[in-house]
Design a protein around this motif. Structure first.
Motif, PDB file in Angstrom:
ATOM      1  N   THR A  22      -0.153   1.046   1.643  1.00 18.17           N
ATOM      2  CA  THR A  22       0.422   1.313   0.382  1.00 18.17           C
ATOM      3  C   THR A  22       1.762   1.706   0.624  1.00 18.17           C
ATOM      4  OG1 THR A  22      -1.885   2.204  -0.493  1.00 18.17           O
ATOM      5  CG2 THR A  22       0.423   3.117  -1.536  1.00 18.17           C
ATOM      6  N   ILE A  23       2.702   1.237  -0.258  1.00 20.40           N
ATOM      7  CA  ILE A  23       4.168   1.342  -0.282  1.00 20.40           C
ATOM      8  C   ILE A  23       4.510   2.467  -1.264  1.00 20.40           C
ATOM      9  CG2 ILE A  23       6.604   0.456  -0.620  1.00 20.40           C
ATOM     10  CD1 ILE A  23       5.806  -2.127   0.555  1.00 20.40           C
ATOM     11  N   ALA A  24       5.058   3.556  -0.973  1.00 19.34           N
ATOM     12  CA  ALA A  24       5.308   4.575  -1.847  1.00 19.34           C
ATOM     13  C   ALA A  24       6.774   4.460  -2.004  1.00 19.34           C
ATOM     14  CB  ALA A  24       4.945   5.981  -1.536  1.00 19.34           C
ATOM     15  N   THR A  25       7.298   4.215  -3.148  1.00 20.06           N
ATOM     16  CA  THR A  25       8.894   4.294  -3.565  1.00 20.06           C
ATOM     17  C   THR A  25       9.328   5.413  -4.682  1.00 20.06           C
ATOM     18  OG1 THR A  25       8.755   1.818  -3.443  1.00 20.06           O
ATOM     19  CG2 THR A  25      10.627   2.875  -4.287  1.00 20.06           C
ATOM     20  N   THR A  26      10.164   6.179  -4.040  1.00 19.93           N
ATOM     21  CA  THR A  26      10.429   7.428  -4.854  1.00 19.93           C
ATOM     22  C   THR A  26      11.759   7.130  -5.603  1.00 19.93           C
ATOM     23  OG1 THR A  26       9.077   8.845  -3.639  1.00 19.93           O
ATOM     24  CG2 THR A  26      10.499   9.897  -5.100  1.00 19.93           C
ATOM     25  N   ASP A  27      12.097   7.340  -6.856  1.00 21.93           N
ATOM     26  CA  ASP A  27      13.446   6.993  -7.273  1.00 21.93           C
ATOM     27  C   ASP A  27      14.101   8.537  -7.399  1.00 21.93           C
ATOM     28  OD1 ASP A  27      12.152   8.658  -9.323  1.00 21.93           O
ATOM     29  OD2 ASP A  27      11.974   7.183 -10.842  1.00 21.93           O
ATOM     30  N   ARG A  28      15.398   8.652  -7.915  1.00 21.50           N
ATOM     31  CA  ARG A  28      16.225   9.857  -7.887  1.00 21.50           C
ATOM     32  C   ARG A  28      15.552  10.643  -8.542  1.00 21.50           C
ATOM     33  NH1 ARG A  28      22.417   7.171  -8.231  1.00 21.50           N
ATOM     34  NH2 ARG A  28      22.532   6.090  -6.298  1.00 21.50           N
ATOM     35  N   GLU A  29      14.676  10.378  -9.646  1.00 21.90           N
ATOM     36  CA  GLU A  29      13.844  11.776 -10.498  1.00 21.90           C
ATOM     37  C   GLU A  29      12.841  12.073  -9.938  1.00 21.90           C
ATOM     38  OE1 GLU A  29      13.601   9.612 -14.192  1.00 21.90           O
ATOM     39  OE2 GLU A  29      15.990   9.508 -14.717  1.00 21.90           O
ATOM     40  N   ASN A  30      12.742  11.600  -8.514  1.00 21.47           N
ATOM     41  CA  ASN A  30      11.332  11.970  -7.846  1.00 21.47           C
ATOM     42  C   ASN A  30      10.193  11.531  -8.445  1.00 21.47           C
ATOM     43  OD1 ASN A  30      12.774  13.413  -5.882  1.00 21.47           O
ATOM     44  ND2 ASN A  30      12.800  15.373  -6.918  1.00 21.47           N
ATOM     45  N   ILE A  31      10.280  10.345  -8.997  1.00 25.67           N
ATOM     46  CA  ILE A  31       8.971   9.673  -9.580  1.00 25.67           C
ATOM     47  C   ILE A  31       8.533   8.595  -8.710  1.00 25.67           C
ATOM     48  CG2 ILE A  31       8.118   8.280 -11.413  1.00 25.67           C
ATOM     49  CD1 ILE A  31       9.921   9.692 -13.432  1.00 25.67           C
ATOM     50  N   THR A  32       7.549   8.676  -7.985  1.00 27.14           N
ATOM     51  CA  THR A  32       6.889   7.667  -7.116  1.00 27.14           C
ATOM     52  C   THR A  32       5.999   6.663  -7.603  1.00 27.14           C
ATOM     53  OG1 THR A  32       7.089   9.398  -5.483  1.00 27.14           O
ATOM     54  CG2 THR A  32       5.673   7.713  -4.733  1.00 27.14           C
ATOM     55  N   THR A  33       6.283   5.435  -7.334  1.00 31.55           N
ATOM     56  CA  THR A  33       5.332   4.338  -7.656  1.00 31.55           C
ATOM     57  C   THR A  33       4.762   3.642  -6.494  1.00 31.55           C
ATOM     58  OG1 THR A  33       7.218   2.972  -7.375  1.00 31.55           O
ATOM     59  CG2 THR A  33       6.990   3.813  -9.748  1.00 31.55           C
ATOM     60  N   TYR A  34       3.368   3.090  -6.719  1.00 29.90           N
ATOM     61  CA  TYR A  34       2.803   2.866  -5.461  1.00 29.90           C
ATOM     62  C   TYR A  34       2.288   1.349  -5.645  1.00 29.90           C
ATOM     63  CZ  TYR A  34       2.032   7.757  -5.024  1.00 29.90           C
ATOM     64  OH  TYR A  34       2.264   9.073  -4.977  1.00 29.90           O
ATOM     65  N   GLN A  35       2.625   0.693  -4.512  1.00 29.51           N
ATOM     66  CA  GLN A  35       1.896  -0.657  -4.492  1.00 29.51           C
ATOM     67  C   GLN A  35       1.060  -0.738  -2.998  1.00 29.51           C
ATOM     68  OE1 GLN A  35       5.221  -3.820  -5.129  1.00 29.51           O
ATOM     69  NE2 GLN A  35       6.425  -2.223  -4.703  1.00 29.51           N
ATOM     70  N   THR A  36      -0.140  -1.571  -3.542  1.00 28.22           N
ATOM     71  CA  THR A  36      -1.024  -1.306  -2.627  1.00 28.22           C
ATOM     72  C   THR A  36      -1.683  -2.828  -2.376  1.00 28.22           C
ATOM     73  OG1 THR A  36      -1.767   0.876  -3.108  1.00 28.22           O
ATOM     74  CG2 THR A  36      -3.509  -0.373  -1.617  1.00 28.22           C
ATOM     75  N   LYS A  37      -1.936  -3.388  -0.783  1.00 26.30           N
ATOM     76  CA  LYS A  37      -2.355  -4.557  -0.653  1.00 26.30           C
ATOM     77  C   LYS A  37      -3.354  -4.303   0.413  1.00 26.30           C
ATOM     78  CE  LYS A  37      -0.081  -8.270  -0.776  1.00 26.30           C
ATOM     79  NZ  LYS A  37       0.616  -9.533  -0.674  1.00 26.30           N
ATOM     80  N   ARG A  38      -4.201  -5.382   0.681  1.00 27.68           N
ATOM     81  CA  ARG A  38      -5.148  -5.355   1.903  1.00 27.68           C
ATOM     82  C   ARG A  38      -4.712  -6.571   2.515  1.00 27.68           C
ATOM     83  NH1 ARG A  38     -11.519  -4.890   1.737  1.00 27.68           N
ATOM     84  NH2 ARG A  38     -12.104  -6.188   3.519  1.00 27.68           N
ATOM     85  N   PHE A  39      -4.763  -6.375   3.801  1.00 21.23           N
ATOM     86  CA  PHE A  39      -4.378  -7.430   4.852  1.00 21.23           C
ATOM     87  C   PHE A  39      -5.578  -7.556   5.843  1.00 21.23           C
ATOM     88  CE2 PHE A  39      -0.447  -6.217   3.121  1.00 21.23           C
ATOM     89  CZ  PHE A  39       0.146  -7.196   2.927  1.00 21.23           C
ATOM     90  N   SER A  40      -6.063  -8.540   6.332  1.00 15.38           N
ATOM     91  CA  SER A  40      -6.844  -8.721   7.467  1.00 15.38           C
ATOM     92  C   SER A  40      -6.365  -8.220   8.792  1.00 15.38           C
ATOM     93  CB  SER A  40      -7.895 -10.025   7.595  1.00 15.38           C
ATOM     94  OG  SER A  40      -6.833 -10.923   8.276  1.00 15.38           O
ATOM     95  N   THR A  41      -6.744  -8.203   9.867  1.00 15.18           N
ATOM     96  CA  THR A  41      -6.286  -7.590  11.226  1.00 15.18           C
ATOM     97  C   THR A  41      -6.027  -8.846  12.083  1.00 15.18           C
ATOM     98  OG1 THR A  41      -8.623  -7.136  12.048  1.00 15.18           O
ATOM     99  CG2 THR A  41      -7.183  -5.407  11.318  1.00 15.18           C
ATOM    100  N   PHE A  42      -6.073 -10.117  11.646  1.00 17.58           N
ATOM    101  CA  PHE A  42      -5.782 -11.345  12.288  1.00 17.58           C
ATOM    102  C   PHE A  42      -4.158 -11.263  12.519  1.00 17.58           C
ATOM    103  CE2 PHE A  42      -9.831 -13.040  10.591  1.00 17.58           C
ATOM    104  CZ  PHE A  42     -10.437 -13.055  11.789  1.00 17.58           C
ATOM    105  N   THR A  43      -3.659 -11.801  13.682  1.00 18.60           N
ATOM    106  CA  THR A  43      -2.204 -11.746  13.564  1.00 18.60           C
ATOM    107  C   THR A  43      -1.414 -12.228  12.370  1.00 18.60           C
ATOM    108  OG1 THR A  43      -2.544 -12.074  16.192  1.00 18.60           O
ATOM    109  CG2 THR A  43      -0.274 -12.560  15.256  1.00 18.60           C
ATOM    110  N   ARG A  44      -1.759 -13.630  11.917  1.00 18.09           N
ATOM    111  CA  ARG A  44      -1.219 -14.043  10.691  1.00 18.09           C
ATOM    112  C   ARG A  44      -1.296 -13.247   9.528  1.00 18.09           C
ATOM    113  NH1 ARG A  44      -4.140 -18.960   7.632  1.00 18.09           N
ATOM    114  NH2 ARG A  44      -5.411 -16.856   6.929  1.00 18.09           N
ATOM    115  N   ASP A  45      -2.076 -12.583   9.293  1.00 16.99           N
ATOM    116  CA  ASP A  45      -2.166 -11.690   8.208  1.00 16.99           C
ATOM    117  C   ASP A  45      -1.343 -10.491   8.266  1.00 16.99           C
ATOM    118  OD1 ASP A  45      -3.521 -13.273   6.698  1.00 16.99           O
ATOM    119  OD2 ASP A  45      -5.322 -11.783   6.292  1.00 16.99           O
ATOM    120  N   LEU A  46      -1.090  -9.951   9.668  1.00 18.52           N
ATOM    121  CA  LEU A  46      -0.479  -8.733  10.131  1.00 18.52           C
ATOM    122  C   LEU A  46       1.153  -9.169  10.143  1.00 18.52           C
ATOM    123  CD1 LEU A  46      -2.372  -7.050  13.244  1.00 18.52           C
ATOM    124  CD2 LEU A  46      -2.255  -6.505  10.714  1.00 18.52           C
ATOM    125  N   LYS A  47       1.397 -10.378  10.408  1.00 21.20           N
ATOM    126  CA  LYS A  47       2.695 -10.876  10.347  1.00 21.20           C
ATOM    127  C   LYS A  47       3.129 -10.669   8.618  1.00 21.20           C
ATOM    128  CE  LYS A  47       3.017 -13.690  14.610  1.00 21.20           C
ATOM    129  NZ  LYS A  47       3.274 -14.816  14.976  1.00 21.20           N
TER     130      LYS A  47
END
Length: 415
Positions: A22-47
């Protein structure tokens, strides 16, 4: 309101076959937006995970240390990200609101405020030495287990060598055992030529100790255990030679650690593999000792201390430091540790005293590696040790005299 330390950061919930990021991005007004993704633990997906983080300009990553599953993730993200590895107890989610996605969001929320203390991860070359030496400690345990199995077989066979000799696997005892295994029916053999040194004085007791019968099953078991033990010994020797080659770039740090009384070459190598050579990673000597599990815990509530036990941390370095402490208090060329040990032992007992000496050794190593100086016994000459027993009252003084063997009789006051 808590300060936002990392405006763009990522929290990763690690599992065996997949990770939730989950990437948490906070703007100057202290509002945080979230982006969540799922990846497998194979090397290709980790890259692909690394590319996704780079696309969102996220270089600060926090993830939970789940078994060994965090290592493949760290291997891929380490070149491009600043990774904080968190102990699970510091990022545990609230009960009733725990899913994989919510866990990753919770980790990101804690991390963006810098509320997650990072675990100590040494450099890659130190980690390689640590990996081999930790494997060595397991092999030493295997060897001890095989010794115990041999001893059990001798006990059930009425061979009581352990009651006579200090080491059942010493030179004399091993020679006698080898003869018994090759000739199980030969009970009246002359074992005197097999004895060495002071063992000759125990000839009569040894004759009584080997008056037993080793069955074929027990003999086969003992033979297999001894064969396995010898092979494990060769593995241990091989690991030690490999680690010494890997540690050649740190020969200066090893020499500094080895200059401390009670620290052998192998002990210095194990200590180096656990704490590294750069002491700037630790805030202070107290921080290092706490990390190694050598400091009393803080468990206080309502003004009462509930426990002062040391923590379970440092399961690999703590036993080595305790061994070094036991050797240091026997060093006749440097008696300061012995004096301190005796002083603390009178008040607190052997176990707490030896932990205190182990902490003193680790504290000395911290400052020596920080300054690049060798151990200087002269710095301890002016140190004054506290008395082991201070009589704070009359009753206390009487108790001290009685402990020393005196009979105290109180005389009546004169008129």
């Amino acid at each position: 309101m808590l300060k936002i330390v990392y405006p763009i950061c990522c929290g990763i919930d690690v599992h065996k076959t997949f990770v939730i990021a989950t990437i948490a991005t906070t703007d100057r007004e202290n509002i945080t937006t979230y982006q969540t993704k799922r990846f497998s633990t194979f090397t290709r997906d980790l890259k692909a995970l690394a590319a996704w983080l780079s696309e969102h300009q996220c270089v600060d990553v926090c993830m939970e240390s789940t078994g060994k599953y965090w290592i493949p993730v760290r291997n891929i993200l380490e070149p491009s990200c600043q990774i904080t590895l968190a102990h699970p107890k510091y990022v545990r989610a609230i009960r009733g609101k725990k899913t994989d996605k919510k866990d990753s969001i919770w980790i990101a929320d804690l991390f963006k405020h810098s509320l997650v203390p990072g675990s100590f991860i040494p450099p890659a070359d130190i980690r390689e030495i640590r990996e081999l030496l930790r494997y060595r400690s397991k092999l030493v345990s295997f060897k001890s287990s095989e010794k115990n199995r041999v001893q059990n077989s001798l006990t059930v066979s009425n061979i009581m060598l352990s009651s006579v000799v200090s080491d059942t696997f010493g030179k004399s005892a091993s020679a006698i055992l080898e003869h018994l295994l090759k000739n199980p029916d030969d009970k009246d053999f002359d074992f005197r030529p097999l004895l060495h040194g002071s063992m000759l004085e125990k000839e009569a007791d040894i004759a009584l100790a080997i008056d037993g019968t080793i069955t074929k099953v027990q003999a086969d078991k003992i033979t297999l255990c001894l064969r396995h033990m010898n092979s494990v010994k060769s593995y241990i020797a091989d690991i030690e030679s490999k680690t010494m080659l890997l540690a050649q770039p740190y020969s200066g740090a090893l020499a500094i650690i080895q200059s401390v009384p009670g620290v052998s070459q192998l002990s210095a190598l194990i200590i180096l593999s656990e704490i590294g050579a750069d002491m700037s990673t630790f805030h202070s000597a107290k921080h290092l000792c706490s990390w190694a599990g050598l400091t009393p815990s803080n468990d206080q509530s309502a003004g009462k201390k509930k426990s002062v036990r040391i923590s379970r941390a440092g399961i690999y370095i703590k036993p080595v430091l305790v061994q070094c402490a036991n050797a240091a208090i026997k060093d006749k060329s440097f008696t300061h540790y012995r004096t301190r040990y005796e002083t603390i032992k009178r008040r607190r007992g052997h176990k707490r005293a030896i932990i205190a000496i182990a902490r003193m050794i680790l504290t000395a190593i911290y400052y020596m590696l920080s300054s690049g100086e060798f151990f200087n016994p002269g710095l301890y000459e002016k140190a004054q040790c506290k008395p082991g027993f201070v009589a704070s009252s009359e009753a206390h003084a009487v108790k001290l005299l009685q402990r020393l063997g005196y009979v105290v009789v109180k005389e009546p006051e004169s008129a």
